[in-house]
Design a protein around this motif. Sequence first.
Motif, PDB file in Angstrom:
ATOM      1  N   MET A   1       0.853  -1.191   0.000  1.00 41.35           N
ATOM      2  CA  MET A   1       0.000   0.000   0.000  1.00 41.35           C
ATOM      3  C   MET A   1       0.892   1.245   0.000  1.00 41.35           C
ATOM      4  O   MET A   1       1.852   1.334   0.767  1.00 41.35           O
ATOM      5  N   ASP A   2       0.572   2.194  -0.873  1.00 35.83           N
ATOM      6  CA  ASP A   2       1.356   3.431  -1.006  1.00 35.83           C
ATOM      7  C   ASP A   2       1.036   4.367   0.177  1.00 35.83           C
ATOM      8  O   ASP A   2      -0.041   4.964   0.249  1.00 35.83           O
ATOM      9  N   GLY A   3       2.003   4.492   1.106  1.00 40.20           N
ATOM     10  CA  GLY A   3       1.797   5.297   2.300  1.00 40.20           C
ATOM     11  C   GLY A   3       1.556   6.763   2.008  1.00 40.20           C
ATOM     12  O   GLY A   3       0.727   7.414   2.651  1.00 40.20           O
ATOM     13  N   GLN A   4       2.283   7.297   1.032  1.00 38.38           N
ATOM     14  CA  GLN A   4       2.136   8.717   0.684  1.00 38.38           C
ATOM     15  C   GLN A   4       0.749   9.002   0.120  1.00 38.38           C
ATOM     16  O   GLN A   4       0.123  10.013   0.447  1.00 38.38           O
ATOM     17  N   LYS A   5       0.263   8.094  -0.695  1.00 36.40           N
ATOM     18  CA  LYS A   5      -1.070   8.267  -1.281  1.00 36.40           C
ATOM     19  C   LYS A   5      -2.144   8.232  -0.186  1.00 36.40           C
ATOM     20  O   LYS A   5      -3.055   9.063  -0.172  1.00 36.40           O
ATOM     21  N   ILE A   6      -2.026   7.273   0.739  1.00 32.92           N
ATOM     22  CA  ILE A   6      -3.001   7.159   1.828  1.00 32.92           C
ATOM     23  C   ILE A   6      -2.992   8.413   2.692  1.00 32.92           C
ATOM     24  O   ILE A   6      -4.051   8.926   3.103  1.00 32.92           O
ATOM     25  N   TYR A  48     -11.795   4.970   5.890  1.00 28.35           N
ATOM     26  CA  TYR A  48     -11.137   4.125   4.890  1.00 28.35           C
ATOM     27  C   TYR A  48      -9.617   4.264   4.928  1.00 28.35           C
ATOM     28  O   TYR A  48      -8.892   3.338   4.563  1.00 28.35           O
ATOM     29  N   PHE A  49      -9.119   5.412   5.366  1.00 37.64           N
ATOM     30  CA  PHE A  49      -7.687   5.694   5.277  1.00 37.64           C
ATOM     31  C   PHE A  49      -7.001   5.665   6.641  1.00 37.64           C
ATOM     32  O   PHE A  49      -5.881   6.129   6.786  1.00 37.64           O
ATOM     33  N   ARG A  50      -7.705   5.089   7.654  1.00 40.95           N
ATOM     34  CA  ARG A  50      -7.103   4.858   8.968  1.00 40.95           C
ATOM     35  C   ARG A  50      -6.940   3.349   9.172  1.00 40.95           C
ATOM     36  O   ARG A  50      -7.829   2.569   8.834  1.00 40.95           O
ATOM     37  N   SER A  51      -5.794   2.952   9.754  1.00 44.19           N
ATOM     38  CA  SER A  51      -5.536   1.526  10.054  1.00 44.19           C
ATOM     39  C   SER A  51      -5.918   0.653   8.870  1.00 44.19           C
ATOM     40  O   SER A  51      -6.691  -0.318   9.002  1.00 44.19           O
ATOM     41  N   VAL A  52      -5.369   0.995   7.724  1.00 46.19           N
ATOM     42  CA  VAL A  52      -5.736   0.305   6.473  1.00 46.19           C
ATOM     43  C   VAL A  52      -5.480  -1.196   6.562  1.00 46.19           C
ATOM     44  O   VAL A  52      -6.246  -2.009   6.028  1.00 46.19           O
ATOM     45  N   GLU A  53      -4.395  -1.568   7.261  1.00 41.00           N
ATOM     46  CA  GLU A  53      -4.033  -2.985   7.330  1.00 41.00           C
ATOM     47  C   GLU A  53      -5.069  -3.823   8.080  1.00 41.00           C
ATOM     48  O   GLU A  53      -5.086  -5.056   7.965  1.00 41.00           O
ATOM     49  N   LYS A  54      -5.964  -3.183   8.837  1.00 43.03           N
ATOM     50  CA  LYS A  54      -6.987  -3.920   9.586  1.00 43.03           C
ATOM     51  C   LYS A  54      -8.282  -4.094   8.800  1.00 43.03           C
ATOM     52  O   LYS A  54      -9.219  -4.744   9.276  1.00 43.03           O
ATOM     53  N   HIS A  55      -8.351  -3.511   7.610  1.00 43.55           N
ATOM     54  CA  HIS A  55      -9.563  -3.656   6.789  1.00 43.55           C
ATOM     55  C   HIS A  55      -9.740  -5.106   6.353  1.00 43.55           C
ATOM     56  O   HIS A  55      -8.764  -5.851   6.194  1.00 43.55           O
ATOM     57  N   LEU A  56     -10.983  -5.472   6.132  1.00 46.05           N
ATOM     58  CA  LEU A  56     -11.267  -6.774   5.537  1.00 46.05           C
ATOM     59  C   LEU A  56     -10.743  -6.806   4.102  1.00 46.05           C
ATOM     60  O   LEU A  56     -10.589  -5.756   3.473  1.00 46.05           O
ATOM     61  N   PRO A  57     -10.450  -8.004   3.568  1.00 42.83           N
ATOM     62  CA  PRO A  57      -9.794  -8.105   2.258  1.00 42.83           C
ATOM     63  C   PRO A  57     -10.430  -7.287   1.139  1.00 42.83           C
ATOM     64  O   PRO A  57      -9.739  -6.622   0.381  1.00 42.83           O
ATOM     65  N   LYS A  58     -11.774  -7.323   1.034  1.00 45.79           N
ATOM     66  CA  LYS A  58     -12.439  -6.611  -0.052  1.00 45.79           C
ATOM     67  C   LYS A  58     -12.251  -5.102   0.078  1.00 45.79           C
ATOM     68  O   LYS A  58     -11.966  -4.408  -0.906  1.00 45.79           O
ATOM     69  N   VAL A  63      -9.487   0.132  -1.284  1.00 40.11           N
ATOM     70  CA  VAL A  63      -8.682   1.287  -0.856  1.00 40.11           C
ATOM     71  C   VAL A  63      -7.343   1.310  -1.595  1.00 40.11           C
ATOM     72  O   VAL A  63      -6.841   2.372  -1.970  1.00 40.11           O
ATOM     73  N   GLU A  64      -6.785   0.128  -1.816  1.00 43.96           N
ATOM     74  CA  GLU A  64      -5.507   0.033  -2.524  1.00 43.96           C
ATOM     75  C   GLU A  64      -5.595   0.621  -3.927  1.00 43.96           C
ATOM     76  O   GLU A  64      -4.624   1.168  -4.459  1.00 43.96           O
TER      77      GLU A  64
END
Length: 611
Positions: A1-6, A48-58, A63-64
């Motif tokens: 995931m692109d950190g700068q974009k997020i 959507y742009f907080r704790s992205v790694e905890k989102h469900l796969p879909k 977001v990616e």
Amino acid sequence: MDGQKIKKLSEKAKKLPLLPGVYIMKNRAGEIIYIGKAKALKNRVSSYFRSVEKHLPKVYKMVENVEDFDYIVTDSEFEALVLECSMIKLHSPKYNILLKDDKGYSYIKVTPAPYSRLKAVLQKEDDQAEYIGPYMSSFVVKQTVEEANKVFKLPTCNRKFPQEFRKGRPCLNFHIKQCMGVCKGKISQKDYDEIFAQALEYIKGGGSRSIEAMRRQMEIYAENLQFEKAAQLRDRLKAISKINEQQKVVFASSPEQDIIALQQGENETCAVVLKFRQERLVDKEDFILGGVGNLQESRLEFLLRYYTTRQDIPKKIQLDGEMEDIDIVSQLLSEQAGHKVEVHIPKRGEQLKLVEMAKTNAAEKLSQRTQRTGREVAVLDELARLLGLPKPPGYIEAYDISNIGSETVVGGMIVFENGHPLRKAYRKFNIKTVAGTDDYASMSEVLSRRFQRYLNPQQQDEAFDRLPDLILLDGGKGHVSVITPLLRGMGINVPVFGMVKDDKHRTRAIAAGGGEIAINSSRSAFTLISSIQEEVHRYSIAFSRGRHQKSSFEMSLTKCPRIGQERAAQIYKHFKTIKAIKSATAQELAQVKGMTRPAAEKLYEFLHAQD
């Protein structure tokens, strides 16, 4: 995931107003990939742009792919809902739930004489058969054919008549009185044709008209003293009545309603709609939705997608679980239908039974796609709801600590995949860092070593190369409160629960961090949890007993001259079992690392001194 974009998207989201509206996610090419509504745009879009790694796969995948987003402010949540529906229908974004009506047409096939049959088929074939239809609902066609075959006791086997008369014993359907037994060769073609014509009339003319005709014919037979034929029609009418009782569900205040249930699998979710019209189940539709995330949100999204493409909206809709904005959705559907539409979540009674029937159908549909039974799909879904998990736990790891004295403390790890033991993934742990019998410390060591192997793999081991969906510990909330922070500190975000036993060593509850969750012994989830707890206990105690036996035997070997603890350990390591050691010759014993020929001969004499 692109950190700068997020980070950039997050900063933009923080500037949104706290007003209702619709947000529009776009990819790098400017294409709309997701549309959603919000009560407060700033809060919803920022999430959507907080704790992205905890989102469900879909959600993570969506977001990616987001490069930018737009939004439209509305005056109310209702306007946001209407606008969201309209825009999704217009743009069909990739990550929204999109329903395709791929049912096609269905037909009732009448095979050629002699001894014609009734079959439900999806398309016409280039043959001599007669086809009744087309019908929009394959469910209705299948139900109608099954009903007619049962009522009129028509054969459904693959035998050809009259060629295969008396060439085999009648099948089970004959013995349970669901087939007239044409294969016995005692029914003439004329009699069969008469019965088959009645079956066709029953299908083509409608049940009530056919039933009345059969009643009149039964009376004629009785007046003419043809009691055998009259009895046959009487039994046929009874069969129709019985089937109608099984299929007809009466609702004094709700003759028309839809029952909707979602069943979540490991990678897919199935939605089922049971349609009741004129107090009878008339159709079933099912949809595979892909890997949806939050079921509450998915239920809302499915409901909107389903009814915004249909004109036939009933006055009542029953749901299998909670859904946001029920009142707003009811208002939207009422305006679309032109009459009041009520959305309910039944908690008891007949309506709840119908919801469970819809869930069972959804589970069966998923089972056809996953090679698992509907019961297996349903029990994992029930467990997920019981524990509040985001999806059914297809891969479960369970742990237990066992000891026979302080010298043989061990840990066992077992795995259940899709509700079944995965024995090739079972693993044993010798406790190395804990003195005495401290269960909490021993469990911490086992879990720490297991997930260190996941984070820093030194060698390939499929049992340690993946994260489980759920971790179960044989113990109460004390175990959970120790292990949960340990795993979080390692960056392992897997739900952890304990399995609590009663004073008779039977499973009675699930332990969570803040207390216990009671499990009703009649529920499928109880049976699964009990099986897991019994299996991990069996596996761990067997390992502990083996260690104790080995330790005791090694100590007995040191009583032999020239055999110390180091040689005893090498002997056991070389031969693996006590039986193999006792069966070894002196020459084979001498081949053990560190052994000499004289020591081997002494040991051989020692082992066989009492033979």
